[in-house]
Design a protein around this motif. Structure first.
Motif, PDB file in Angstrom:
ATOM      1  N   GLY A 152       0.816  -1.356  -0.009  1.00 12.29           N
ATOM      2  CA  GLY A 152      -0.075  -0.118   0.017  1.00 12.29           C
ATOM      3  C   GLY A 152       0.861   1.227   0.073  1.00 12.29           C
ATOM      4  N   VAL A 155       3.269   5.761   4.224  1.00  9.99           N
ATOM      5  CA  VAL A 155       2.576   6.784   5.073  1.00  9.99           C
ATOM      6  C   VAL A 155       3.474   7.122   6.448  1.00  9.99           C
ATOM      7  CG1 VAL A 155       1.521   4.843   6.433  1.00  9.99           C
ATOM      8  CG2 VAL A 155       0.679   7.414   6.578  1.00  9.99           C
ATOM      9  N   THR A 164       3.835   1.855   5.901  1.00 14.50           N
ATOM     10  CA  THR A 164       3.096   1.764   4.922  1.00 14.50           C
ATOM     11  C   THR A 164       1.643   1.542   5.505  1.00 14.50           C
ATOM     12  OG1 THR A 164       3.736  -0.912   4.630  1.00 14.50           O
ATOM     13  CG2 THR A 164       4.909   1.025   3.395  1.00 14.50           C
ATOM     14  N   VAL A 165       0.873   1.271   4.541  1.00 12.57           N
ATOM     15  CA  VAL A 165      -0.518   0.908   5.106  1.00 12.57           C
ATOM     16  C   VAL A 165      -0.465  -0.460   5.471  1.00 12.57           C
ATOM     17  CG1 VAL A 165      -2.791   0.396   4.337  1.00 12.57           C
ATOM     18  CG2 VAL A 165      -1.797   2.593   3.561  1.00 12.57           C
TER      19      VAL A 165
END
Length: 242
Positions: A152, A155, A164-165
């Motif tokens: 994903g 972030v 990451t997600v």
């Protein structure tokens, strides 16, 4: 090849990623990484704002404490403290090795934990490494990646740093297996002291790594983090994207 572990410790993940990437590519290439565009970062404006916040928190709180700790604590003592917390992380490695079908690695992790917890005096001394049993670094985010779950978008989490997600979501089940989980250490002062010591000791060990950062600090940390995570999930079987 060995890489430094991905960690959810406050504002440390970026520096850990920078250090870990040194095992994937030559350090003289780092500056190129800092200017390459990454399509996996569609939320860059928000991520940059959070990154700036985390960086400020680190600069004015954690980093000064880590410097004082590095100055005051002799290296053998600091090494022993790191060994203790690494030993507490062995059960996590064991579980994730098993979930990924890495049974040989799981056996090594089991042997490491038993040896260091007994002969190594609760992990103070890393006798397992001296016996040729190298430490594995596995987490549930890597397990999900091994199962085919896509990472994903990239972030940056407030205080927790680059993620990451997929990896961000994996923190929730992992928290229940952590040594500081409430039901395992229900004495609040003891738990907070352990968390604080682990945090400061880890930050102090990364002070020398900061000089590796080149150019745009945000992009450098992002690219290093994403490359390091791919390397960890795929056990080093990755193609150089840069």
């Amino acid at each position: 090849m060995k890489v430094l572990p991905f960690t959810s410790r406050i504002v440390l993940a970026g520096l850990v990623a920078v250090a870990g990437t040194g095992t994937v590519a030559a350090q003289e290439e780092y500056e190129d990484y800092a200017i390459e565009p990454i399509e996996a970062d569609p939320w860059e404006p928000v991520n940059r704002a959070v990154f700036s916040f985390n960086d400020t928190v680190d600069r004015y709180t954690l980093k000064p404490i880590a410097k004082a700790y590095d100055w005051a604590v002799p290296e053998p003592v600091s090494k022993s403290i790191s060994n203790v917390f690494n030993n507490l992380g062995e059960p996590r490695n064991l579980v994730n090795d098993t979930l990924q079908g890495k049974f040989h690695a799981a056996g090594i992790d089991t042997a490491r934990f038993l040896l260091n917890s007994t002969v190594g005096v609760l992990g103070v001394f890393d006798v397992a490494t001296k016996m040729g049993l190298q430490r594995n670094d596995e987490d549930f985010g890597q397990t999900l990646g091994a199962w085919g779950v896509p990472s994903g978008p990239y972030v940056v989490l407030p205080l927790l740093g680059p993620s990451t997600v997929r990896d961000g979501g994996s923190r929730i089940p992992e928290s229940y297996a952590a040594y500081w989980y409430t039901e395992q250490v229900d004495h609040v002062p003891t738990r907070n002291t352990a968390i604080g010591t682990d945090l400061v000791d880890t930050r102090a060990s990364l002070l020398s790594r900061e000089e590796l950062i080149r150019g745009d600090r945000y992009r450098f940390v992002r690219n290093a983090f994403l490359q390091n995570r791919e390397f960890q999930v795929k056990d080093g079987e990755v193609e150089d994207q840069f």
